[in-house]
Design a protein around this motif. Structure first.
Motif, mmCIF file in Angstrom:
data_model
loop_
_atom_site.group_PDB
_atom_site.id
_atom_site.type_symbol
_atom_site.label_atom_id
_atom_site.label_comp_id
_atom_site.label_asym_id
_atom_site.label_seq_id
_atom_site.Cartn_x
_atom_site.Cartn_y
_atom_site.Cartn_z
ATOM 1 N N PHE A 53 0.827 -1.204 0.000
ATOM 2 C CA PHE A 53 0.000 0.000 0.000
ATOM 3 C C PHE A 53 0.862 1.255 0.000
ATOM 4 O O PHE A 53 0.577 2.214 -0.728
ATOM 5 C CB PHE A 53 -0.933 -0.004 1.216
ATOM 6 N N LEU A 54 1.927 1.273 0.799
ATOM 7 C CA LEU A 54 2.813 2.431 0.847
ATOM 8 C C LEU A 54 3.504 2.651 -0.494
ATOM 9 O O LEU A 54 3.631 3.786 -0.955
ATOM 10 C CB LEU A 54 3.845 2.246 1.957
ATOM 11 N N THR A 55 3.914 1.583 -1.151
ATOM 12 C CA THR A 55 4.552 1.694 -2.458
ATOM 13 C C THR A 55 3.587 2.278 -3.484
ATOM 14 O O THR A 55 3.951 3.179 -4.255
ATOM 15 C CB THR A 55 5.043 0.309 -2.921
ATOM 16 N N LEU A 56 2.360 1.778 -3.508
ATOM 17 C CA LEU A 56 1.376 2.290 -4.458
ATOM 18 C C LEU A 56 1.018 3.748 -4.184
ATOM 19 O O LEU A 56 0.905 4.558 -5.108
ATOM 20 C CB LEU A 56 0.110 1.433 -4.420
ATOM 21 N N SER A 57 0.843 4.092 -2.925
ATOM 22 C CA SER A 57 0.458 5.472 -2.611
ATOM 23 C C SER A 57 1.593 6.448 -2.900
ATOM 24 O O SER A 57 1.346 7.555 -3.378
ATOM 25 C CB SER A 57 0.012 5.567 -1.153
ATOM 26 N N MET A 58 2.834 6.062 -2.640
ATOM 27 C CA MET A 58 3.962 6.943 -2.960
ATOM 28 C C MET A 58 4.104 7.112 -4.469
ATOM 29 O O MET A 58 4.405 8.210 -4.946
ATOM 30 C CB MET A 58 5.257 6.394 -2.359
ATOM 31 N N TYR A 95 1.641 6.934 -6.576
ATOM 32 C CA TYR A 95 0.477 7.695 -7.042
ATOM 33 C C TYR A 95 0.680 9.195 -6.858
ATOM 34 O O TYR A 95 0.310 9.984 -7.720
ATOM 35 C CB TYR A 95 -0.767 7.226 -6.295
ATOM 36 N N ILE A 96 1.261 9.602 -5.752
ATOM 37 C CA ILE A 96 1.465 11.030 -5.518
ATOM 38 C C ILE A 96 2.747 11.550 -6.172
ATOM 39 O O ILE A 96 2.984 12.755 -6.180
ATOM 40 C CB ILE A 96 1.468 11.368 -4.014
#
Length: 90
Positions: A67-72, A74-75
């Motif tokens: 989740f942290l990899t995807l959110s970083m 994405y932003i």
């Protein structure tokens, strides 16, 4: 010592893969504890619950990392960080 030799020996001789050797180790540990008389339903249940807790902790860590990899991504944080480091003129 016999259990360690059985697990590592099965891997090094090519008889079993690492996963199969792990299963061999579990079965061997169950047989040894039965032979020693230390295996009962309570210890068996406690060991299963401990293994389940450990697996759940590892799975939650991996899910959080994904989740942290995807959110970083994405932003755009990695891109912005690379541009900032590139602009420092090092």
């Amino acid at each position: 010592v016999l259990l360690i030799l059985a697990v590592l020996g099965s891997i090094y001789t090519g008889v079993a893969t690492a996963t199969e050797a792990a299963a061999l180790g579990v079965v061997g540990a169950l047989l040894l504890s039965t032979a020693q008389g230390s295996l009962n339903w309570r210890t068996f249940r406690d060991s299963l619950m401990g293994a389940t807790r450990l697996y759940c902790m590892i799975a939650l860590i991996l899910a959080g990392a994904a989740f942290l990899t995807l959110s970083m991504g994405y932003i755009g944080l990695p891109r912005h960080l690379a541009e900032w480091i590139g602009s420092l003129g090092l």
